[in-house]
Design a protein around this motif. Structure first.
Motif, PDB file in Angstrom:
ATOM      1  N   GLU A  63       0.833  -1.216   0.000  1.00 17.46           N
ATOM      2  CA  GLU A  63       0.000   0.000   0.000  1.00 17.46           C
ATOM      3  C   GLU A  63       0.863   1.260   0.000  1.00 17.46           C
ATOM      4  O   GLU A  63       0.602   2.203  -0.744  1.00 17.46           O
ATOM      5  CB  GLU A  63      -0.935   0.008   1.210  1.00 17.46           C
ATOM      6  CG  GLU A  63      -2.018  -1.031   1.165  1.00 17.46           C
ATOM      7  CD  GLU A  63      -3.074  -0.767   0.099  1.00 17.46           C
ATOM      8  OE1 GLU A  63      -3.326   0.414  -0.240  1.00 17.46           O
ATOM      9  OE2 GLU A  63      -3.625  -1.752  -0.417  1.00 17.46           O
ATOM     10  N   LEU A  64       1.906   1.272   0.833  1.00 15.93           N
ATOM     11  CA  LEU A  64       2.791   2.440   0.904  1.00 15.93           C
ATOM     12  C   LEU A  64       3.548   2.649  -0.407  1.00 15.93           C
ATOM     13  O   LEU A  64       3.712   3.780  -0.867  1.00 15.93           O
ATOM     14  CB  LEU A  64       3.779   2.289   2.061  1.00 15.93           C
ATOM     15  CG  LEU A  64       3.207   2.399   3.463  1.00 15.93           C
ATOM     16  CD1 LEU A  64       4.272   2.066   4.500  1.00 15.93           C
ATOM     17  CD2 LEU A  64       2.633   3.783   3.709  1.00 15.93           C
ATOM     18  N   ILE A  65       4.005   1.554  -0.998  1.00 15.49           N
ATOM     19  CA  ILE A  65       4.742   1.659  -2.259  1.00 15.49           C
ATOM     20  C   ILE A  65       3.829   2.172  -3.370  1.00 15.49           C
ATOM     21  O   ILE A  65       4.215   3.052  -4.145  1.00 15.49           O
ATOM     22  CB  ILE A  65       5.395   0.308  -2.623  1.00 15.49           C
ATOM     23  CG1 ILE A  65       6.553   0.007  -1.655  1.00 15.49           C
ATOM     24  CG2 ILE A  65       5.896   0.317  -4.067  1.00 15.49           C
ATOM     25  CD1 ILE A  65       7.152  -1.379  -1.821  1.00 15.49           C
ATOM     26  N   PHE A  66       2.607   1.628  -3.444  1.00 11.96           N
ATOM     27  CA  PHE A  66       1.666   2.116  -4.459  1.00 11.96           C
ATOM     28  C   PHE A  66       1.377   3.596  -4.254  1.00 11.96           C
ATOM     29  O   PHE A  66       1.350   4.368  -5.215  1.00 11.96           O
ATOM     30  CB  PHE A  66       0.363   1.322  -4.438  1.00 11.96           C
ATOM     31  CG  PHE A  66       0.424   0.039  -5.216  1.00 11.96           C
ATOM     32  CD1 PHE A  66       1.100  -0.062  -6.416  1.00 11.96           C
ATOM     33  CD2 PHE A  66      -0.220  -1.076  -4.740  1.00 11.96           C
ATOM     34  CE1 PHE A  66       1.141  -1.243  -7.136  1.00 11.96           C
ATOM     35  CE2 PHE A  66      -0.192  -2.273  -5.447  1.00 11.96           C
ATOM     36  CZ  PHE A  66       0.489  -2.353  -6.651  1.00 11.96           C
ATOM     37  N   GLN A  67       1.132   3.995  -3.021  1.00 12.34           N
ATOM     38  CA  GLN A  67       0.864   5.410  -2.736  1.00 12.34           C
ATOM     39  C   GLN A  67       2.052   6.266  -3.153  1.00 12.34           C
ATOM     40  O   GLN A  67       1.889   7.299  -3.802  1.00 12.34           O
ATOM     41  CB  GLN A  67       0.571   5.605  -1.241  1.00 12.34           C
ATOM     42  CG  GLN A  67       0.397   7.053  -0.817  1.00 12.34           C
ATOM     43  CD  GLN A  67      -0.844   7.718  -1.380  1.00 12.34           C
ATOM     44  OE1 GLN A  67      -1.847   7.069  -1.613  1.00 12.34           O
ATOM     45  NE2 GLN A  67      -0.764   9.012  -1.614  1.00 12.34           N
ATOM     46  N   GLY A  68       3.238   5.826  -2.775  1.00 11.04           N
ATOM     47  CA  GLY A  68       4.436   6.592  -3.117  1.00 11.04           C
ATOM     48  C   GLY A  68       4.645   6.714  -4.613  1.00 11.04           C
ATOM     49  O   GLY A  68       5.009   7.774  -5.120  1.00 11.04           O
ATOM     50  N   ASN A  69       4.391   5.638  -5.333  1.00 12.40           N
ATOM     51  CA  ASN A  69       4.598   5.653  -6.779  1.00 12.40           C
ATOM     52  C   ASN A  69       3.458   6.354  -7.506  1.00 12.40           C
ATOM     53  O   ASN A  69       3.690   7.285  -8.279  1.00 12.40           O
ATOM     54  CB  ASN A  69       4.775   4.232  -7.311  1.00 12.40           C
ATOM     55  CG  ASN A  69       4.882   4.193  -8.820  1.00 12.40           C
ATOM     56  OD1 ASN A  69       3.938   3.776  -9.494  1.00 12.40           O
ATOM     57  ND2 ASN A  69       5.994   4.647  -9.364  1.00 12.40           N
ATOM     58  N   LEU A  70       2.237   5.915  -7.279  1.00 13.56           N
ATOM     59  CA  LEU A  70       1.107   6.420  -8.052  1.00 13.56           C
ATOM     60  C   LEU A  70       0.750   7.868  -7.726  1.00 13.56           C
ATOM     61  O   LEU A  70       0.429   8.644  -8.618  1.00 13.56           O
ATOM     62  CB  LEU A  70      -0.118   5.530  -7.853  1.00 13.56           C
ATOM     63  CG  LEU A  70      -0.010   4.122  -8.427  1.00 13.56           C
ATOM     64  CD1 LEU A  70      -1.242   3.303  -8.065  1.00 13.56           C
ATOM     65  CD2 LEU A  70       0.197   4.144  -9.929  1.00 13.56           C
ATOM     66  N   ALA A  71       0.795   8.230  -6.472  1.00  6.58           N
ATOM     67  CA  ALA A  71       0.366   9.582  -6.086  1.00  6.58           C
ATOM     68  C   ALA A  71       1.533  10.550  -5.928  1.00  6.58           C
ATOM     69  O   ALA A  71       1.450  11.697  -6.350  1.00  6.58           O
ATOM     70  CB  ALA A  71      -0.433   9.523  -4.789  1.00  6.58           C
TER      71      ALA A  71
END
Length: 161
Positions: A63-71
């Motif tokens: 979740e943190l990685i997706f947030q960091g990458n996508l947003a």
């Protein structure tokens, strides 16, 4: 320099990204369309490492990685970003960095992906794998670049296994 696949593939990717951004907006997700793209092997290594510690930690880290990458536009290959997120979920910074930097781990993940793709006879990306908790021998694979309705049908089928 042109991307592999030419104009047709670029148009398809642009269309899919538009759908992704629109769906993200519907769900209240802020997806940065200008985020940099790059290799993701290091993030896959870190996610595997987290999974070896705990499924809950792995899920939180993803979740943190997706947030960091996508947003936030973080690169999936940026070791500083990855170990910072690893620390947030309680992983040891040095151990995480050592794991994602290990060429043997990287090769093992690449080999595992190749084997999975050849097992299911598909080399397109993303190739999504879902394992059944009730029957570990039941693995379903499908290409992730498909309309939402196909995902819904796939999950309905999986619930019946």
């Amino acid at each position: 320099m042109r991307k592999l696949g030419g104009a047709e593939l670029e148009a398809k990717v642009a269309n899919r990204q538009g759908l992704l951004f629109a769906r993200g907006d519907e769900l209240g997700l802020n997806i940065n369309p200008r985020r940099p793209l790059g290799p993701s092997l290091a993030s896959h290594c870190l996610i595997e490492y987290a999974g070896s510690v705990s499924a809950d930690i792995q899920s939180e880290l993803v979740e943190l990685i997706f947030q960091g990458n996508l947003a936030d536009g973080e690169l999936l290959s940026d070791a500083d970003f990855l170990v910072r997120e690893a620390e947030k979920v309680g992983l040891d910074r040095d151990a995480a960095l050592a794991y994602i930097s290990d060429p043997n781990v990287q090769q093992a993940i690449i080999q595992s992906d190749k084997e999975a793709h050849s097992k299911f006879g598909d080399t397109r990306l993303p190739l999504v794998f879902i394992n059944s908790n009730r029957d570990p021998s039941q693995t379903v694979a499908f290409v992730g670049d498909m309309p939402t309705e196909h995902f819904c049908k796939m999950f309905e089928t999986l619930l019946k296994i």
